[in-house]
Design an enzyme around this catalytic site. Structure first.
Site, PDB file in Angstrom:
ATOM      1  N   ASP A  26      -0.713   3.350   0.292  1.00 18.10           N
ATOM      2  CA  ASP A  26      -1.014   4.658   0.044  1.00 18.10           C
ATOM      3  C   ASP A  26       0.562   5.280   0.887  1.00 18.10           C
ATOM      4  O   ASP A  26       1.196   4.641   1.591  1.00 18.10           O
ATOM      5  CB  ASP A  26      -2.151   4.995   0.720  1.00 18.10           C
ATOM      6  CG  ASP A  26      -2.246   7.090   0.571  1.00 18.10           C
ATOM      7  OD1 ASP A  26      -1.519   7.672  -0.744  1.00 18.10           O
ATOM      8  OD2 ASP A  26      -3.433   6.712   0.941  1.00 18.10           O
ATOM      9  N   TRP A  31       5.583  10.673   2.805  1.00 13.58           N
ATOM     10  CA  TRP A  31       6.714  10.382   3.342  1.00 13.58           C
ATOM     11  C   TRP A  31       8.091  11.071   2.917  1.00 13.58           C
ATOM     12  O   TRP A  31       8.835  11.606   3.076  1.00 13.58           O
ATOM     13  CB  TRP A  31       7.149   8.752   2.484  1.00 13.58           C
ATOM     14  CG  TRP A  31       8.723   7.819   3.167  1.00 13.58           C
ATOM     15  CD1 TRP A  31       8.740   7.443   4.904  1.00 13.58           C
ATOM     16  CD2 TRP A  31       9.859   7.712   2.715  1.00 13.58           C
ATOM     17  NE1 TRP A  31       9.876   6.928   4.486  1.00 13.58           N
ATOM     18  CE2 TRP A  31      10.276   7.434   3.737  1.00 13.58           C
ATOM     19  CE3 TRP A  31      10.352   8.476   1.771  1.00 13.58           C
ATOM     20  CZ2 TRP A  31      11.888   6.813   3.040  1.00 13.58           C
ATOM     21  CZ3 TRP A  31      10.696   8.331   0.904  1.00 13.58           C
ATOM     22  CH2 TRP A  31      12.228   7.549   2.010  1.00 13.58           C
ATOM     23  N   HIS A  43       8.506   6.882  -4.050  1.00 10.99           N
ATOM     24  CA  HIS A  43       7.868   6.058  -5.142  1.00 10.99           C
ATOM     25  C   HIS A  43       9.024   4.941  -5.077  1.00 10.99           C
ATOM     26  O   HIS A  43       8.588   3.472  -4.920  1.00 10.99           O
ATOM     27  CB  HIS A  43       6.958   6.284  -6.561  1.00 10.99           C
ATOM     28  CG  HIS A  43       5.670   7.400  -6.138  1.00 10.99           C
ATOM     29  ND1 HIS A  43       4.629   6.546  -5.245  1.00 10.99           N
ATOM     30  CD2 HIS A  43       5.357   8.462  -6.511  1.00 10.99           C
ATOM     31  CE1 HIS A  43       4.070   8.114  -5.563  1.00 10.99           C
ATOM     32  NE2 HIS A  43       4.156   8.293  -6.476  1.00 10.99           N
ATOM     33  N   SER A  71      -4.445   4.006  -9.732  1.00 13.98           N
ATOM     34  CA  SER A  71      -5.904   3.881  -9.839  1.00 13.98           C
ATOM     35  C   SER A  71      -6.571   4.952 -11.169  1.00 13.98           C
ATOM     36  O   SER A  71      -5.419   6.014 -11.369  1.00 13.98           O
ATOM     37  CB  SER A  71      -6.546   4.403  -8.355  1.00 13.98           C
ATOM     38  OG  SER A  71      -6.493   6.072  -8.342  1.00 13.98           O
ATOM     39  N   LEU A 137       3.111 -18.109  -4.945  1.00 13.70           N
ATOM     40  CA  LEU A 137       2.866 -16.288  -4.371  1.00 13.70           C
ATOM     41  C   LEU A 137       1.947 -16.486  -5.736  1.00 13.70           C
ATOM     42  O   LEU A 137       2.730 -16.175  -6.572  1.00 13.70           O
ATOM     43  CB  LEU A 137       3.897 -15.740  -3.488  1.00 13.70           C
ATOM     44  CG  LEU A 137       2.951 -14.231  -3.015  1.00 13.70           C
ATOM     45  CD1 LEU A 137       2.115 -14.567  -2.362  1.00 13.70           C
ATOM     46  CD2 LEU A 137       4.135 -13.413  -3.209  1.00 13.70           C
ATOM     47  N   ARG A 198     -10.149   5.501   3.912  1.00 13.27           N
ATOM     48  CA  ARG A 198     -10.833   5.119   2.904  1.00 13.27           C
ATOM     49  C   ARG A 198     -10.605   4.571   1.918  1.00 13.27           C
ATOM     50  O   ARG A 198      -9.384   3.840   2.646  1.00 13.27           O
ATOM     51  CB  ARG A 198     -11.104   6.682   2.410  1.00 13.27           C
ATOM     52  CG  ARG A 198      -9.952   7.428   1.737  1.00 13.27           C
ATOM     53  CD  ARG A 198     -10.135   8.627   0.998  1.00 13.27           C
ATOM     54  NE  ARG A 198      -9.056   8.860   0.306  1.00 13.27           N
ATOM     55  CZ  ARG A 198      -8.487  10.181   1.504  1.00 13.27           C
ATOM     56  NH1 ARG A 198      -8.949  10.443   2.145  1.00 13.27           N
ATOM     57  NH2 ARG A 198      -7.977  10.762   1.398  1.00 13.27           N
TER      58      ARG A 198
HETATM   59  C1  IPE Z   1       0.957   5.265  -2.819  1.00 10.71           C
HETATM   60  O1  IPE Z   1       1.262   6.997  -2.307  1.00 10.71           O
HETATM   61  C2  IPE Z   1       1.177   5.484  -4.213  1.00 10.71           C
HETATM   62  C3  IPE Z   1       0.074   5.583  -5.348  1.00 10.71           C
HETATM   63  C4  IPE Z   1      -0.885   6.320  -5.404  1.00 10.71           C
HETATM   64  C5  IPE Z   1       0.618   5.541  -6.946  1.00 10.71           C
HETATM   65  P1  IPE Z   1       0.999   8.245  -2.465  1.00 10.71           P
HETATM   66  O2  IPE Z   1       1.146   9.217  -4.070  1.00 10.71           O
HETATM   67  O3  IPE Z   1      -0.758   8.596  -2.886  1.00 10.71           O
HETATM   68  O4  IPE Z   1       0.743   9.223  -1.370  1.00 10.71           O
HETATM   69  P2  IPE Z   1       0.194  10.496  -0.650  1.00 10.71           P
HETATM   70  O5  IPE Z   1      -0.697   9.523  -0.618  1.00 10.71           O
HETATM   71  O6  IPE Z   1       0.664  11.621  -1.511  1.00 10.71           O
HETATM   72  O7  IPE Z   1       1.259  10.460   0.742  1.00 10.71           O
HETATM   73  C1  IPE Z   2      -4.648   5.234  -3.488  1.00  8.67           C
HETATM   74  O1  IPE Z   2      -4.364   5.959  -2.800  1.00  8.67           O
HETATM   75  C2  IPE Z   2      -4.663   4.582  -4.809  1.00  8.67           C
HETATM   76  C3  IPE Z   2      -3.106   3.267  -4.669  1.00  8.67           C
HETATM   77  C4  IPE Z   2      -2.581   3.523  -3.245  1.00  8.67           C
HETATM   78  C5  IPE Z   2      -2.950   3.293  -6.014  1.00  8.67           C
HETATM   79  P1  IPE Z   2      -5.059   7.231  -3.166  1.00  8.67           P
HETATM   80  O2  IPE Z   2      -3.704   8.118  -2.650  1.00  8.67           O
HETATM   81  O3  IPE Z   2      -4.947   7.653  -4.722  1.00  8.67           O
HETATM   82  O4  IPE Z   2      -6.003   8.122  -2.806  1.00  8.67           O
HETATM   83  P2  IPE Z   2      -7.287   9.247  -2.258  1.00  8.67           P
HETATM   84  O5  IPE Z   2      -6.774  10.027  -3.777  1.00  8.67           O
HETATM   85  O6  IPE Z   2      -6.033   9.703  -0.851  1.00  8.67           O
HETATM   86  O7  IPE Z   2      -8.101   8.371  -2.289  1.00  8.67           O
HETATM   87 MG    MG Z   3      -2.444   8.585  -1.550  1.00  5.29          MG
END
Ligand code: IPE
Ligand code: IPE
Ligand code: MG
Length: 244
Positions: A26, A31, A43, A71, A137, A198
């Site tokens: 996450d 970032w 990403h 997700s 792995l 979480r």
């Molecule tokens: C995690 O990074 C990658 C995915 C959920 C696909 P986020 O895109 O959720 O990054 P933040 O939480 O918005 O910084």
């Molecule tokens: C969880 O991150 C899913 C992934 C890292 C792929 P999210 O950024 O989607 O989660 P929430 O929305 O903060 O719970």
């Molecule tokens: Mg996120």
């Protein structure tokens, strides 16, 4: 008053290594936004980190690595971000196929695939077949994965098997054999980057007895050194599984 140190995890000195590490990757969006860049740049940088972490795991004694990439809730994002992420997944499979084969990585996917683009589904099935003989792995990537969705799908599979008479009184193990992770060991350690504390629908059945680590580091900044530190702390934990 009780000694507060007594409440700290006991240093059992075993130096145990988690066999299976699962990571909620996450913080990619933050970032990028922190630097004034589009979220997709985060990403892309996150995918570079995946390569590094995958390479580092076997030498750290980690034989199973499960990564949360997308997700069932992430479809709420803009079409641009969702399509961008799907493109990153496809490119990762295409570009890393030779390297993963050479390095003994077996790649698998969990999650509901039917909703994914057909080309991506073909790439996923192809890399699974191509790397099926590897064992250095075991890399599992969760795409369109949601723990509740997986449990609902597993319940349907179990009901079918009961209806066919294959199972009479379903046990925990019977249920586990209907999950997307059938045959895979449960995670010992779940790491979430970016400071959120979480679980966001990640492996609720499989991680019921996992240890958790939450780190403020954003995923694009997470290095093998960060992982090594977390693994050292895991070595100090006292896993009791309900025992005294
Ligand atoms: C995690 O990074 C990658 C995915 C959920 C696909 P986020 O895109 O959720 O990054 P933040 O939480 O918005 O910084
Ligand atoms: C969880 O991150 C899913 C992934 C890292 C792929 P999210 O950024 O989607 O989660 P929430 O929305 O903060 O719970
Ligand atoms: Mg996120």
């Amino acid at each position: 008053m009780a000694d507060p140190a007594a409440r700290l995890p006991k240093a059992n000195g075993s130096g145990q290594r988690p066999r299976h590490v699962a990571i909620i990757m996450d913080g990619n969006g933050r970032w990028a936004v922190n630097k004034g860049w589009p979220r997709l740049v985060g990403h892309r940088r996150g995918a570079e980190r995946v390569k590094q972490i995958v390479r580092a795991c076997p030498d750290m004694g980690v034989n199973w690595l499960t990564l949360y990439a997308f997700s069932t809730e992430n479809w709420k994002r803009t079409a641009e971000e969702v399509l961008g992420l799907m493109g990153i997944f496809a490119r990762y499979i295409e570009r890393e196929a030779d390297g993963m084969s050479a390095e003994g990585v077996r790649m698998r996917f969990i999650g509901a695939r039917e909703r994914l683009d057909h080309r991506l589904q073909r790439l996923m099935a192809g890399i699974e077949a191509r790397t099926a003989g590897n064992s250095r792995l075991n890399l599992t990537v969760a795409i369109n994965y949601g723990g509740r969705d997986e449990i609902a799908r597993a319940s349907r599979r179990l009901a079918e098997r009961v209806a066919r008479g294959e199972i009479v009184n379903p046990t925990e193990a019977d249920f586990a054999s209907c999950l997307d992770t059938a045959g895979q060991p449960d995670p010992d350690l779940v790491i979430r980057t970016s400071g959120e504390t979480r679980v966001s629908n990640f492996l609720p059945f499989q991680a019921a007895y996992a240890e958790y680590e939450f780190t403020p580091t954003l995923w694009p900044d997470f290095t093998p050194e960060h992982l090594a530190q977390i693994l050292d702390r895991f070595g100090m934990r006292d896993r009791r599984f309900g025992g005294a």
